[in-house]
Design a protein around this motif. Structure first.
Motif, PDB file in Angstrom:
ATOM      1  N   LEU A 145       0.799  -1.216   0.000  1.00 62.83           N
ATOM      2  CA  LEU A 145       0.000   0.000   0.000  1.00 62.83           C
ATOM      3  C   LEU A 145       0.844   1.284   0.000  1.00 62.83           C
ATOM      4  CD1 LEU A 145      -2.926   0.756  -0.129  1.00 62.83           C
ATOM      5  CD2 LEU A 145      -2.987   0.878   2.341  1.00 62.83           C
ATOM      6  N   PRO A 146       1.888   1.373   0.856  1.00 65.72           N
ATOM      7  CA  PRO A 146       2.696   2.598   0.837  1.00 65.72           C
ATOM      8  C   PRO A 146       3.286   2.881  -0.545  1.00 65.72           C
ATOM      9  CG  PRO A 146       3.292   1.227   2.700  1.00 65.72           C
ATOM     10  CD  PRO A 146       2.338   0.434   1.873  1.00 65.72           C
ATOM     11  N   PHE A 147       3.652   1.812  -1.264  1.00 60.98           N
ATOM     12  CA  PHE A 147       4.247   1.994  -2.588  1.00 60.98           C
ATOM     13  C   PHE A 147       3.218   2.533  -3.583  1.00 60.98           C
ATOM     14  CE2 PHE A 147       6.834  -1.227  -0.568  1.00 60.98           C
ATOM     15  CZ  PHE A 147       8.105  -0.741  -0.797  1.00 60.98           C
ATOM     16  N   THR A 148       1.939   2.354  -3.266  1.00 64.89           N
ATOM     17  CA  THR A 148       0.897   2.874  -4.150  1.00 64.89           C
ATOM     18  C   THR A 148       0.542   4.309  -3.775  1.00 64.89           C
ATOM     19  OG1 THR A 148      -0.020   0.718  -3.602  1.00 64.89           O
ATOM     20  CG2 THR A 148      -1.093   1.919  -5.349  1.00 64.89           C
ATOM     21  N   ILE A 149       0.512   4.578  -2.486  1.00 64.94           N
ATOM     22  CA  ILE A 149       0.104   5.913  -2.044  1.00 64.94           C
ATOM     23  C   ILE A 149       1.119   6.970  -2.469  1.00 64.94           C
ATOM     24  CG2 ILE A 149      -0.289   7.360  -0.016  1.00 64.94           C
ATOM     25  CD1 ILE A 149      -1.611   5.074   1.325  1.00 64.94           C
ATOM     26  N   LEU A 150       2.406   6.673  -2.265  1.00 64.09           N
ATOM     27  CA  LEU A 150       3.429   7.687  -2.488  1.00 64.09           C
ATOM     28  C   LEU A 150       3.425   8.288  -3.887  1.00 64.09           C
ATOM     29  CD1 LEU A 150       6.774   7.068  -0.641  1.00 64.09           C
ATOM     30  CD2 LEU A 150       5.259   9.034  -0.597  1.00 64.09           C
ATOM     31  N   PRO A 151       3.506   7.483  -4.957  1.00 63.50           N
ATOM     32  CA  PRO A 151       3.552   8.102  -6.290  1.00 63.50           C
ATOM     33  C   PRO A 151       2.285   8.886  -6.613  1.00 63.50           C
ATOM     34  CG  PRO A 151       3.495   5.701  -6.457  1.00 63.50           C
ATOM     35  CD  PRO A 151       3.668   6.032  -5.028  1.00 63.50           C
ATOM     36  N   ILE A 152       1.121   8.374  -6.190  1.00 66.76           N
ATOM     37  CA  ILE A 152      -0.115   9.090  -6.495  1.00 66.76           C
ATOM     38  C   ILE A 152      -0.150  10.415  -5.729  1.00 66.76           C
ATOM     39  CG2 ILE A 152      -2.635   8.985  -6.379  1.00 66.76           C
ATOM     40  CD1 ILE A 152      -2.432   5.987  -6.668  1.00 66.76           C
ATOM     41  N   TYR A 153       0.302  10.345  -4.470  1.00 67.31           N
ATOM     42  CA  TYR A 153       0.346  11.557  -3.641  1.00 67.31           C
ATOM     43  C   TYR A 153       1.251  12.606  -4.286  1.00 67.31           C
ATOM     44  CZ  TYR A 153       1.720  14.612   0.186  1.00 67.31           C
ATOM     45  OH  TYR A 153       2.008  15.696   0.963  1.00 67.31           O
ATOM     46  N   THR A 154       2.426  12.165  -4.756  1.00 68.04           N
ATOM     47  CA  THR A 154       3.375  13.095  -5.361  1.00 68.04           C
ATOM     48  C   THR A 154       2.737  13.833  -6.530  1.00 68.04           C
ATOM     49  OG1 THR A 154       4.951  11.345  -4.913  1.00 68.04           O
ATOM     50  CG2 THR A 154       5.784  13.234  -6.083  1.00 68.04           C
ATOM     51  N   VAL A 155       2.025  13.077  -7.395  1.00 68.30           N
ATOM     52  CA  VAL A 155       1.417  13.692  -8.571  1.00 68.30           C
ATOM     53  C   VAL A 155       0.288  14.627  -8.170  1.00 68.30           C
ATOM     54  CG1 VAL A 155       0.126  13.226 -10.657  1.00 68.30           C
ATOM     55  CG2 VAL A 155       2.060  11.794 -10.066  1.00 68.30           C
ATOM     56  N   LEU A 156      -0.565  14.166  -7.266  1.00 67.30           N
ATOM     57  CA  LEU A 156      -1.722  14.973  -6.875  1.00 67.30           C
ATOM     58  C   LEU A 156      -1.293  16.265  -6.194  1.00 67.30           C
ATOM     59  CD1 LEU A 156      -4.304  12.376  -5.556  1.00 67.30           C
ATOM     60  CD2 LEU A 156      -4.384  13.719  -7.646  1.00 67.30           C
ATOM     61  N   PRO A 188       0.096   9.358 -14.582  1.00 71.56           N
ATOM     62  CA  PRO A 188       1.492   8.917 -14.407  1.00 71.56           C
ATOM     63  C   PRO A 188       1.727   8.311 -13.030  1.00 71.56           C
ATOM     64  CG  PRO A 188       1.412  11.100 -15.342  1.00 71.56           C
ATOM     65  CD  PRO A 188      -0.007  10.755 -14.993  1.00 71.56           C
ATOM     66  N   GLY A 189       1.127   8.902 -12.011  1.00 66.99           N
ATOM     67  CA  GLY A 189       1.280   8.381 -10.657  1.00 66.99           C
ATOM     68  C   GLY A 189       0.669   7.003 -10.545  1.00 66.99           C
ATOM     69  N   ILE A 190      -0.506   6.833 -11.174  1.00 64.59           N
ATOM     70  CA  ILE A 190      -1.165   5.536 -11.108  1.00 64.59           C
ATOM     71  C   ILE A 190      -0.331   4.475 -11.812  1.00 64.59           C
ATOM     72  CG2 ILE A 190      -3.228   4.282 -11.819  1.00 64.59           C
ATOM     73  CD1 ILE A 190      -4.805   6.853 -11.415  1.00 64.59           C
ATOM     74  N   VAL A 191       0.216   4.851 -12.978  1.00 60.50           N
ATOM     75  CA  VAL A 191       1.042   3.885 -13.708  1.00 60.50           C
ATOM     76  C   VAL A 191       2.276   3.512 -12.895  1.00 60.50           C
ATOM     77  CG1 VAL A 191       2.435   3.519 -15.779  1.00 60.50           C
ATOM     78  CG2 VAL A 191       0.192   4.588 -15.949  1.00 60.50           C
ATOM     79  N   SER A 192       2.921   4.514 -12.269  1.00 60.81           N
ATOM     80  CA  SER A 192       4.085   4.198 -11.433  1.00 60.81           C
ATOM     81  C   SER A 192       3.676   3.237 -10.328  1.00 60.81           C
ATOM     82  CB  SER A 192       4.646   5.455 -10.777  1.00 60.81           C
ATOM     83  OG  SER A 192       4.944   6.387 -11.751  1.00 60.81           O
ATOM     84  N   ALA A 193       2.521   3.494  -9.734  1.00 57.54           N
ATOM     85  CA  ALA A 193       2.054   2.636  -8.638  1.00 57.54           C
ATOM     86  C   ALA A 193       1.861   1.209  -9.141  1.00 57.54           C
ATOM     87  CB  ALA A 193       0.759   3.180  -8.067  1.00 57.54           C
TER      88      ALA A 193
END
Lengths: 271, 539
Positions: A145-156, A188-193
């Motif tokens: 979960l943390p690996f998913t939250i971080l990239p999306i958070y960064t983009v948002l 992009p954040g979602i794809v990174s996640a």
């Protein structure tokens, strides 16, 4: 003869060397092993033929994909609202909330999984061995979960607020803004996640061994088995390669669909 | 200035990659030992440090022992192969299990032992183990370090009637017993679980052996027949095992290799297929929680395993053998026994005394006139001295089936005599042989606990056999069987349907995407209407 002149380019040499030694060379080794016969050492496709003719291997591959896709989807469903709230509201003013989400990442992965086992046991999730799949799924979601939250958070967080205001000015409702503006811009954040969750869940057999009581066999376990029990590096490399190709294909497909509308928000793609 | 600095930094990064192996100087001799994790005394008595000190004292030469550990035989083998230089390996002494030793011997990876340098081995190792190694032709290349049997650790029936019946668990068929559904684990390792499958598949044949006329539990003939039945790698038996295990796993809690010990102690499991050493460990662990686990070797017959020392080619034989000789010393072996729970092959009066005191029943006897040296170990209560001794040494005890033990109660500071308990005599003479002068009887309150798990009866040992090293082809067959058991079976038609659905969905999405890029928009009528209405509202 020209004197050896130092330029900024030379600073890149160590990294190029590092890449060559630890990325390119191992990859070539895997390809070499995958295409050689374990007995004769000659060029051969035997490892791939062996893989695709064994029902157990194919079943494990399908199971791993199912587990990985489910994990990724659940992670995204939980992480997107979480990241949205963290980035858009006052709740994370001093960064404490974000820290709480990331904190588990700093604690040893095996330890967290073992703790999860105790917790699930207390909740009665181990009463039947039919629960193994669900337990593994819970463990995987928890770990990634943390690996998913971080990239999306960064983009948002970087998202220009003016864009949202413009959307509202032009008459879009909140929900329309979310689906027509915010989500496309955060692709992009979602794809990174997805990149960071999909492959690891197919191979991190620590979770499936601990929480699935060994009842769930994922593809990573098969690779480990080939390397350490069967001494068959060739077959192991072949499975690793098949996995690599499949993941690569998935990535290209997801990447393609996300390209549209998102060129401005590319910065977050680093994750 | 900046450039110079950057160059220096660059240089540092460079040199970090180049290994610094050239700086090593070969002045002190080194012994590289490679052993299982947690398999040597290292707390109060540090075997490695003691050896270094002893070596310096005895031979006047300072040496260094590089001690490293591995987790599985296969990892050890891979590591050896990876660090191989020409014909020699980078370790002087490694400690694999029996099948890996066989593999290494066949592949010619081992140096021969010189037994004239290993006088403690011939002096202190149990005759049974020495014979076993000679019989199988391993003695030239391997010496035994620890050994044990395979069986079930179980949670015996308690007062409330919860738990496992001895009659059930003393047979391999317990794994299919639905009474214990979801309370049993087996090993996540093909070799060990195959024995369990064979014990069931060939179970009736194994029991029939015992019903033969003139059946002798201790005969070599019987041992040979069991050996054959438990080393059956025919296609038919492998297929039967596959069917059996696939069916049985529905009744199991799961597969494990290491977590079983803890899960037994915490009560998650009732039955754990285990190595006897792990069983002793689990019993010790559970005892701290107030639970009393037991261990049994199935009546059909089982596996016996051992871990042994081998010297890979190119080893420093002199140092390696000195180290072994040091470990095979009785006093040092006891220190090791004290730390790890696996049974040591070392026997002798001191070991017998240690085992009787620690795993047998003890009681207090009166010492009328203690001498000065004795005083430290004695308890002084009232005006008498008492000494804790194994039950066999109690003059009032003469082999009764029930007896009251006495012990010193620290709280009240008095000598207390317990209610009478049942006493069983366990004979270990067959294992200790002529290395002890006595009759080898240790008294215990249970025949299913640590003592008997560590030193099984002669009958148990005769129905336990070694699982032979497998040829690559057999290993592959077995492994395929195991994969199929572990992974399960998915129909090819199901796979095909999934692939087709995935391809169709992808194709649809791609078409949509391409159309969109070209500027063609597909607008569904309903959606279009909805939009119109909305825009009108805004106007």
């Amino acid at each position: 003869m020209t004197a050896l002149k130092f330029s900024r380019k030379h600073l890149g040499i160590p990294y190029a060397l590092f890449m060559a030694m630890f990325v390119i060379f191992p990859l070539l080794l895997i390809i070499y092993y995958a295409f050689t016969d374990p007995e004769t050492g000659g060029l051969s496709f035997i490892n791939f033929i062996d893989f695709f003719t064994s029902n157990a291997n194919l079943t494990a591959l399908f199971m791993s994909f199912a587990l990985a896709i489910l994990t990724t989807v659940i992670c995204l469903l939980i992480a997107y609202p979480a990241a949205y709230i963290l980035a858009r509201t006052n709740i994370n003013k001093n960064g404490v909330m974000l820290l709480l989400f990331i904190l588990p990442m700093w604690i040893n992965f095996v330890l967290r999984t073992a703790a999860m086992k105790e917790l699930l046991y207390k909740l009665g999730m181990f009463n039947s061995n039919n629960m193994s799949f669900i337990n593994t799924l819970i463990g995987m979601v928890y770990d990634y979960l943390p690996f998913t939250i971080l990239p999306i958070y960064t983009v948002l967080e970087k998202l220009d607020k003016n864009v949202l205001e413009a959307s509202a000015d032009l008459g879009a409702t909140g929900i329309q803004t979310l689906f027509k503006v915010t989500i496309p811009l955060s692709m992009p954040g979602i794809v990174s996640a997805i990149t960071m969750v999909l492959l690891p869940t197919m191979t991190s057999y620590v979770v499936s061994d601990t929480l699935g009581n060994g009842n769930i066999t994922i593809i990573g376990k098969l690779i480990e088995n080939q390397f350490s029990v069967m001494y068959n590096w060739n077959a192991g490399s072949a499975i690793a390669m098949i996995l690599l190709v499949l993941i690569f294909a998935t990535m290209i497909v997801t990447g393609k669909f996300s390209e549209e509308d998102s060129t401005d928000a590319r910065g977050g793609g680093l994750w | 200035m900046k450039k110079v600095l950057s160059l220096i930094l660059c240089g540092i990064l460079f040199t970090a990659i180049i290994p610094l192996s050239s700086c090593k100087k070969q002045t002190i001799r080194e012994l590289n030992v490679y052993n299982w994790e947690d398999y040597i005394a290292c707390e109060d008595f540090d075997m490695v440090a003691e050896f270094e000190a002893w070596h310096e004292k005895t031979y006047g030469e300072k040496i260094v022992v590089n001690y490293s550990t591995f987790g599985t035989n296969e990892n050890m083998y891979n590591e050896l192969k990876l660090t191989q230089k020409g014909d020699s390996f980078s370790y002087d002494l490694v400690c694999p299990s029996e099948y890996m030793i066989q593999k290494m011997i066949i592949e010619g990876m081992c140096e021969e032992f010189d037994y004239s340098q290993l006088e403690n081995y011939t002096k202190n190792v149990a005759p049974y183990i020495q014979d076993l190694f000679v019989k199988n032709d391993w003695y030239k290349y391997a010496t035994c370090f620890n050994w044990g049997t395979m069986g079930f650790t179980y949670y015996p029936v308690n007062d409330e009637g919860k738990g496992v019946e001895y009659d059930d668990v003393s047979s391999w068929s317990v794994v299919t017993n639905t009474k214990y559904a979801n309370k049993i684990t087996i090993k996540d390792s093909v070799r060990d679980s195959y024995v369990l499958a064979l014990g069931n598949v060939n179970g009736q044949k194994l029991l029939d052996l015992q019903n033969q006329p003139n059946f002798d539990e201790l005969s070599t003939e019987y041992n040979k027949q069991v050996h054959e039945l438990l080393n059956d790698f025919s296609d038919e038996s492998i297929e039967k095992s596959r069917v059996f295990l696939t069916e049985t796993r529905k009744n199991l809690y799961g597969f494990e290799v290491d977590s079983g010990k803890q899960d037994m102690a915490t009560g998650k499991l009732w039955i754990n297929f285990a190595w006897s050493g792990d069983a002793v460990y689990a019993m010790d662990l559970a005892e701290e929680e107030g639970t009393f686990l037991e261990y049994v070797v199935p009546k059909e017959g089982s596996n016996i395993f051992f871990d042994g020392w081998v010297m890979p080619k190119g080893a420093d034989k002199e140092l390696a053998q000195r180290f072994l000789n040091f470990m095979y010393d009785e006093a040092n072996a006891i220190e090791n026994l004290d730390y790890i729970c696996y049974s040591s092959p070392i026997v002798g009066e001191q070991v017998f005394e240690y085992v009787s005191e620690n795993y047998g029943l003890t009681t207090l006897i009166e010492v009328p006139q203690p001498t000065g040296d004795e005083l430290e170990d004695l308890v002084f209560v009232g005006d008498k001295y008492y000494k804790e001794v194994p039950l066999a040494l109690d003059p009032n005890f003469s082999g009764q089936s029930t007896y009251s033990l006495t012990y010193y109660d620290e709280e009240s500071g008095e000598i207390v005599t317990d209610d009478p308990i049942e006493i069983y005599a366990h004979n270990v003479k067959h294992f200790f042989g002529d290395k002890i002068s006595g009759d080898g009887i240790i008294y215990t309150d249970s025949l299913n606990r640590q003592l008997v798990a560590m030193y099984p009866t002669a009958e148990t040992m005769n129905r336990c056999v070694i699982m032979e090293h497998l040829e690559t082809a057999d290993l592959k067959k077995l492994n395929n069987m195991w994969d199929s058991v572990k992974v399960g079976y998915m129909k090819y038609s199901t796979m095909l349907i999934i692939v087709i659905v995935a391809v169709v969905v992808l194709a649809l999405l791609t078409t949509l995407y391409i159309l969109k890029k070209k500027g063609v928009r597909i607008i569904l009528p309903k959606k279009h209407l909805g939009k119109l209405v909305k825009s009108e509202r805004i106007k």
